[in-house]
Scaffold this active site. Sequence first.
Site, PDB file in Angstrom:
ATOM      1  N   LYS A   1      60.118  21.007  18.888  1.00  0.00           N
ATOM      2  CA  LYS A   1      60.710  20.339  17.752  1.00  0.00           C
ATOM      3  C   LYS A   1      61.843  19.976  18.307  1.00  0.00           C
ATOM      4  CE  LYS A   1      59.480  21.501  14.208  1.00  0.00           C
ATOM      5  NZ  LYS A   1      58.662  20.808  12.959  1.00  0.00           N
TER       6      LYS A   1
ATOM      7  N   GLY B   1      59.076  25.736  -4.937  1.00  0.00           N
ATOM      8  CA  GLY B   1      59.357  24.510  -4.415  1.00  0.00           C
ATOM      9  C   GLY B   1      58.507  23.473  -4.594  1.00  0.00           C
TER      10      GLY B   1
ATOM     11  N   GLY C   1      58.721  20.189  -3.545  1.00  0.00           N
ATOM     12  CA  GLY C   1      58.467  18.816  -2.771  1.00  0.00           C
ATOM     13  C   GLY C   1      57.340  18.443  -2.716  1.00  0.00           C
TER      14      GLY C   1
ATOM     15  N   TYR D   1      54.011  19.426  -4.880  1.00  0.00           N
ATOM     16  CA  TYR D   1      53.640  18.638  -5.925  1.00  0.00           C
ATOM     17  C   TYR D   1      52.066  18.406  -5.579  1.00  0.00           C
ATOM     18  CZ  TYR D   1      52.420  14.458  -8.429  1.00  0.00           C
ATOM     19  OH  TYR D   1      51.755  13.558  -9.198  1.00  0.00           O
TER      20      TYR D   1
END
Length: 346
Positions: free
Chosen positions: A80, A181, A183, A187
């Site tokens: 990461k 949530g 986002g 969605y």
Amino acid sequence: MNIWKAMKRDDLEQLVFCQDRESGLQAVIALHSTRLGPALGGCRMWAYPSEKEAVRDAIRLARAMSYKCAISGLPYGGGKAVIWSQPDTDRKAQALRMLGRFIEGLHGQYISGLDLGTSVADMDMIRMETSHVTDTSGSLGATNDFTAEMTAYGVMLGIQAALKQLDGSDRLAHRSITIQGLGKVGYFLCRYLSKAGAEITVCDIDPGRVKRVMEQFGARAAAVEHIYDTSCDVFAPCALGGILNSHTIPRLRCRVIAGAANNQLAAGRYGHMLHKLGILYAPDYVINAGGIIVTAAELNGDNAAMAKKQVEHIRHTLSLVFQYARLHRISSAVAADRLTRQRLGL
């Protein structure tokens, strides 16, 4: 923060600090494992409260990516990149290109991509300095939010696997599912579940997102502060991590936890707490692996249909985790960790 102690605790291979005075870049690249192949993991750009928090998050997320790739049977490790706060607008492109140079200096050990706070345009900037980046313009992962959609698709399949494990039926029609949530992934998950006939309750800090899914999918709204108290079959965390802790778990009124958020357990012991309460937990790095599976498919030259087919393996993988947990009378969180560490040779 004791860097060496943190690296040893999470079996981290490398921690690379990147700084460029001219562009203002301050970033860290964490490589958790390259045992199975080059480390995959997105580039996150976030205004962390401190450099300590930025480094800690990079290490934690890199480890999650290693586990995600290993349990999914992918020939990659985990890494990461974290950019601590967003560079000034007029210097952002320069900062991203500098990060690309640092990535290039790792000689293919780390392959970056999209993550929280970064865009396809940002990946295009990184691409100007290195070929070790995905999700650039025209790529599979960057087309029509395909990565987010496939992450949601994998979560839906994971919900079905959990319900099947719990009561022998994977039907979604008339099941009550609460989504925290909204986002892109949240969605798309609403869209999949609505099409399957589920009864959806949602929350988000953005009222506009809530209004959108209420209008499009007939979802009910719950206040953000009361979402844990909502009675439902499935609670799907799709926002920030660390939300399952000693304060929230006692409030839960669900039978299953299965969502897309990374690092949902604030600490490992909370997986055991859920197990003792009889709540079936779908380990996050197993159920939300759709995005990294798409990235691996892109690197392999596969098309969208082939990538979607590979995402469908998530359901089988979760079923194996649940079976292992039941056989050994342990929590699903511990079962997933054991199976993953076996694959990593740890």
